[in-house]
Design a protein around this motif. Structure first.
Motif, PDB file in Angstrom:
ATOM      1  N   ALA A   1      67.826  51.359  21.081  1.00 12.79           N
ATOM      2  CA  ALA A   1      69.053  51.619  20.337  1.00 12.79           C
ATOM      3  C   ALA A   1      69.895  52.680  21.046  1.00 12.79           C
ATOM      4  CB  ALA A   1      68.734  52.055  18.911  1.00 12.79           C
ATOM      5  N   LYS A   2      69.238  53.710  21.578  1.00  9.14           N
ATOM      6  CA  LYS A   2      69.968  54.749  22.317  1.00  9.14           C
ATOM      7  C   LYS A   2      70.638  54.167  23.563  1.00  9.14           C
ATOM      8  CE  LYS A   2      66.860  58.530  20.952  1.00  9.14           C
ATOM      9  NZ  LYS A   2      65.787  59.446  21.429  1.00  9.14           N
ATOM     10  N   LEU A   3      69.909  53.326  24.287  1.00 11.42           N
ATOM     11  CA  LEU A   3      70.464  52.722  25.496  1.00 11.42           C
ATOM     12  C   LEU A   3      71.651  51.827  25.163  1.00 11.42           C
ATOM     13  CD1 LEU A   3      67.096  51.828  27.274  1.00 11.42           C
ATOM     14  CD2 LEU A   3      68.771  53.513  28.052  1.00 11.42           C
ATOM     15  N   ILE A   4      71.533  51.030  24.106  1.00 12.93           N
ATOM     16  CA  ILE A   4      72.635  50.165  23.689  1.00 12.93           C
ATOM     17  C   ILE A   4      73.831  51.007  23.271  1.00 12.93           C
ATOM     18  CG2 ILE A   4      73.380  48.467  21.961  1.00 12.93           C
ATOM     19  CD1 ILE A   4      70.425  47.477  21.938  1.00 12.93           C
ATOM     20  N   GLN A   5      73.566  52.063  22.512  1.00 18.12           N
ATOM     21  CA  GLN A   5      74.631  52.949  22.054  1.00 18.12           C
ATOM     22  C   GLN A   5      75.376  53.555  23.247  1.00 18.12           C
ATOM     23  OE1 GLN A   5      73.431  56.695  20.065  1.00 18.12           O
ATOM     24  NE2 GLN A   5      74.705  56.037  18.345  1.00 18.12           N
ATOM     25  N   GLN A   6      74.639  54.009  24.244  1.00 19.61           N
ATOM     26  CA  GLN A   6      75.260  54.618  25.419  1.00 19.61           C
ATOM     27  C   GLN A   6      76.092  53.610  26.217  1.00 19.61           C
ATOM     28  OE1 GLN A   6      71.802  56.207  27.381  1.00 19.61           O
ATOM     29  NE2 GLN A   6      71.526  57.843  25.872  1.00 19.61           N
ATOM     30  N   SER A   7      75.731  52.335  26.141  1.00 20.11           N
ATOM     31  CA  SER A   7      76.438  51.304  26.901  1.00 20.11           C
ATOM     32  C   SER A   7      77.744  50.880  26.244  1.00 20.11           C
ATOM     33  CB  SER A   7      75.535  50.074  27.068  1.00 20.11           C
ATOM     34  OG  SER A   7      75.439  49.354  25.842  1.00 20.11           O
ATOM     35  N   GLY A   8      77.909  51.181  24.955  1.00 17.40           N
ATOM     36  CA  GLY A   8      79.099  50.766  24.239  1.00 17.40           C
ATOM     37  C   GLY A   8      79.071  49.337  23.751  1.00 17.40           C
ATOM     38  N   VAL A   9      77.930  48.663  23.894  1.00 18.38           N
ATOM     39  CA  VAL A   9      77.767  47.282  23.419  1.00 18.38           C
ATOM     40  C   VAL A   9      77.434  47.314  21.921  1.00 18.38           C
ATOM     41  CG1 VAL A   9      76.379  45.177  23.663  1.00 18.38           C
ATOM     42  CG2 VAL A   9      77.059  46.491  25.695  1.00 18.38           C
ATOM     43  N   LYS A  10      77.929  46.336  21.178  1.00 21.79           N
ATOM     44  CA  LYS A  10      77.690  46.275  19.736  1.00 21.79           C
ATOM     45  C   LYS A  10      76.355  45.579  19.465  1.00 21.79           C
ATOM     46  CE  LYS A  10      79.145  46.544  15.354  1.00 21.79           C
ATOM     47  NZ  LYS A  10      79.516  47.801  14.679  1.00 21.79           N
ATOM     48  N   PRO A  11      75.395  46.270  18.823  1.00 24.08           N
ATOM     49  CA  PRO A  11      74.120  45.614  18.527  1.00 24.08           C
ATOM     50  C   PRO A  11      74.188  44.775  17.256  1.00 24.08           C
ATOM     51  CG  PRO A  11      74.036  47.896  17.804  1.00 24.08           C
ATOM     52  CD  PRO A  11      75.392  47.701  18.452  1.00 24.08           C
ATOM     53  N   GLU A  12      73.543  43.642  17.294  1.00 20.70           N
ATOM     54  CA  GLU A  12      73.333  42.820  16.105  1.00 20.70           C
ATOM     55  C   GLU A  12      71.873  43.026  15.700  1.00 20.70           C
ATOM     56  OE1 GLU A  12      74.705  38.411  14.809  1.00 20.70           O
ATOM     57  OE2 GLU A  12      73.438  38.493  16.590  1.00 20.70           O
ATOM     58  N   LEU A  13      71.656  43.633  14.548  1.00 20.86           N
ATOM     59  CA  LEU A  13      70.330  44.071  14.131  1.00 20.86           C
ATOM     60  C   LEU A  13      69.577  42.901  13.518  1.00 20.86           C
ATOM     61  CD1 LEU A  13      71.554  47.415  12.538  1.00 20.86           C
ATOM     62  CD2 LEU A  13      70.631  47.079  14.846  1.00 20.86           C
ATOM     63  N   GLU A  14      68.668  42.319  14.311  1.00 20.56           N
ATOM     64  CA  GLU A  14      67.959  41.119  13.876  1.00 20.56           C
ATOM     65  C   GLU A  14      66.761  41.491  13.014  1.00 20.56           C
ATOM     66  OE1 GLU A  14      67.215  38.338  17.159  1.00 20.56           O
ATOM     67  OE2 GLU A  14      69.017  37.353  16.388  1.00 20.56           O
ATOM     68  N   CYS A  15      66.708  40.919  11.817  1.00 21.36           N
ATOM     69  CA  CYS A  15      65.642  41.187  10.858  1.00 21.36           C
ATOM     70  C   CYS A  15      64.899  39.902  10.556  1.00 21.36           C
ATOM     71  CB  CYS A  15      66.225  41.759   9.569  1.00 21.36           C
ATOM     72  SG  CYS A  15      67.124  43.310   9.809  1.00 21.36           S
ATOM     73  N   PHE A  16      63.614  39.887  10.895  1.00 27.70           N
ATOM     74  CA  PHE A  16      62.771  38.730  10.632  1.00 27.70           C
ATOM     75  C   PHE A  16      61.967  38.904   9.346  1.00 27.70           C
ATOM     76  CE2 PHE A  16      63.761  38.660  15.054  1.00 27.70           C
ATOM     77  CZ  PHE A  16      63.793  37.325  15.421  1.00 27.70           C
ATOM     78  N   ASP A  17      62.006  40.110   8.777  1.00 18.82           N
ATOM     79  CA  ASP A  17      61.297  40.385   7.538  1.00 18.82           C
ATOM     80  C   ASP A  17      61.937  41.610   6.885  1.00 18.82           C
ATOM     81  OD1 ASP A  17      59.395  39.883   5.580  1.00 18.82           O
ATOM     82  OD2 ASP A  17      57.745  39.738   7.013  1.00 18.82           O
ATOM     83  N   SER A  18      61.558  41.877   5.635  1.00 20.11           N
ATOM     84  CA  SER A  18      62.214  42.952   4.891  1.00 20.11           C
ATOM     85  C   SER A  18      61.953  44.322   5.498  1.00 20.11           C
ATOM     86  CB  SER A  18      61.769  42.932   3.427  1.00 20.11           C
ATOM     87  OG  SER A  18      60.362  43.080   3.323  1.00 20.11           O
ATOM     88  N   GLY A  19      60.784  44.526   6.090  1.00 20.96           N
ATOM     89  CA  GLY A  19      60.491  45.796   6.740  1.00 20.96           C
ATOM     90  C   GLY A  19      61.418  46.072   7.908  1.00 20.96           C
ATOM     91  N   HIS A  20      61.884  45.016   8.577  1.00 19.12           N
ATOM     92  CA  HIS A  20      62.827  45.184   9.676  1.00 19.12           C
ATOM     93  C   HIS A  20      64.157  45.731   9.167  1.00 19.12           C
ATOM     94  CE1 HIS A  20      60.610  41.915  12.247  1.00 19.12           C
ATOM     95  NE2 HIS A  20      59.820  42.881  11.823  1.00 19.12           N
ATOM     96  N   LEU A  21      64.567  45.272   8.001  1.00 22.47           N
ATOM     97  CA  LEU A  21      65.791  45.794   7.392  1.00 22.47           C
ATOM     98  C   LEU A  21      65.634  47.280   7.070  1.00 22.47           C
ATOM     99  CD1 LEU A  21      68.573  45.571   6.129  1.00 22.47           C
ATOM    100  CD2 LEU A  21      67.525  44.532   4.116  1.00 22.47           C
TER     101      LEU A  21
END
Length: 298
Positions: free
Chosen positions: A150-170
């Motif tokens: 998440a830190k690396l993505i944030q530093q790159s300026g790319v928008k993350p799509e937070l993929e959740c395969f189960d409720s714990g992921h959310l």
């Protein structure tokens, strides 16, 4: 209910589907062409994995991703590029080598998973928000590794799509937000029906939707025959949607699909609800996405 939504085409994935359908794109040229054809059919976003052109299996080679991205960007068809950052997360249990895993185990550290995103700077990328039993395989994304990604993505300026395969992921995705590792309004994706993640039905979708942060945007997809029922349900609940050969090979029972045909069918269903598909230009403006050539956000 929204009057415009995002439509993603997940054109190939990394699964063992190439032997099941001749329409699954394998080479960088084929994957890029599938993304372009999906965009022409109405998709806002093309979600891409790279495959080994010789074996058809998963590829982590940045040059394969580079060719895909370059071909899409050099085409005259506009589409938002969304690269997977799932990378090597496959752990195959083995009684003989329980600590190292068995044949087929493929694990990359966070920096390796991020490399195609960091070098190619797409407008979006996925971030799988936890580990999950995936059939008899374990997909591994430990929490501290996800923080690093998440830190690396944030530093790159790319928008993350937070993929959740189960409720714990959310739950963990919301923790990333609380820790300041996700910028702006978060984008979630509910990945429904994967054995053995969350179930694939309206009740589960509503459960997940009701636990989102107030400023969140969300999308959902179902696999196999549930691709279009889940699409229709997501549209009715105000979500964005995804189709494509990564998740489903069939246009109808026994009829193998192309990616553009799945997109075309999705557009028809969306329009039947008096909703339009957002253009890439509209999506960039609404979500503050990086421009197609890696410049500043619009």
């Amino acid at each position: 209910m929204k009057n415009k939504i995002l439509l993603t085409a997940a054109v190939t994935g990394a699964g063992d589907t190439t032997a099941k359908s001749p329409h699954v794109p394998v080479t960088p040229k084929e994957i890029a062409q599938a993304a372009i054809e999906s965009a022409k059919a109405g998709a806002t976003i093309a979600h891409v994995h790279a495959r080994d052109p010789k074996t058809g299996g998963i590829s982590h080679n940045v040059e394969h991703y580079r060719e895909i991205v370059d071909r899409i960007r050099e085409s005259e068809t506009d589409v938002i590029i969304n690269i997977t950052s799932g990378g090597g997360g496959d752990f195959i249990p083995s009684l003989n080598t329980p600590a190292a895993g068995g044949d087929g185990t493929d694990i990359q550290i966070p920096e390796e998973r991020h490399q195609p995103v960091g070098e190619l700077l797409p407008e979006m990328c996925t971030l799988d928000c936890g580990s999950v039993n995936f059939g008899n395989m374990i997909y591994m994304s430990p929490t501290d590794w996800l923080r690093d990604q998440a830190k690396l993505i944030q530093q790159s300026g790319v928008k993350p799509e937070l993929e959740c395969f189960d409720s714990g992921h959310l739950r963990f995705a919301k923790q990333l937000i609380a820790e300041g590792l996700i910028d702006d309004d978060p984008m979630f994706q509910f990945c429904m029906g994967i054995p053995w993640g969350m179930d694939v039905d309206a009740e589960t979708m509503l459960y997940m939707k009701n636990r989102l942060p107030e400023n969140a945007h969300w999308s959902a997809f179902g696999i196999g025959r549930m691709q279009f029922p889940i699409l229709a349900q997501a549209v009715q609940l105000g979500g964005n949607v995804r189709v494509g050969l990564e998740d489903n090979l069939y246009l109808s029972k026994g009829v193998l699909a192309r990616n553009d045909q799945l997109v075309d069918k999705a557009v028809t269903i969306i329009n039947s609800h008096d909703i339009k598909v957002m253009t890439p230009e509209e999506a960039r403006a609404q979500f503050g996405l990086r421009n197609p050539y890696g410049g500043e956000k619009t």
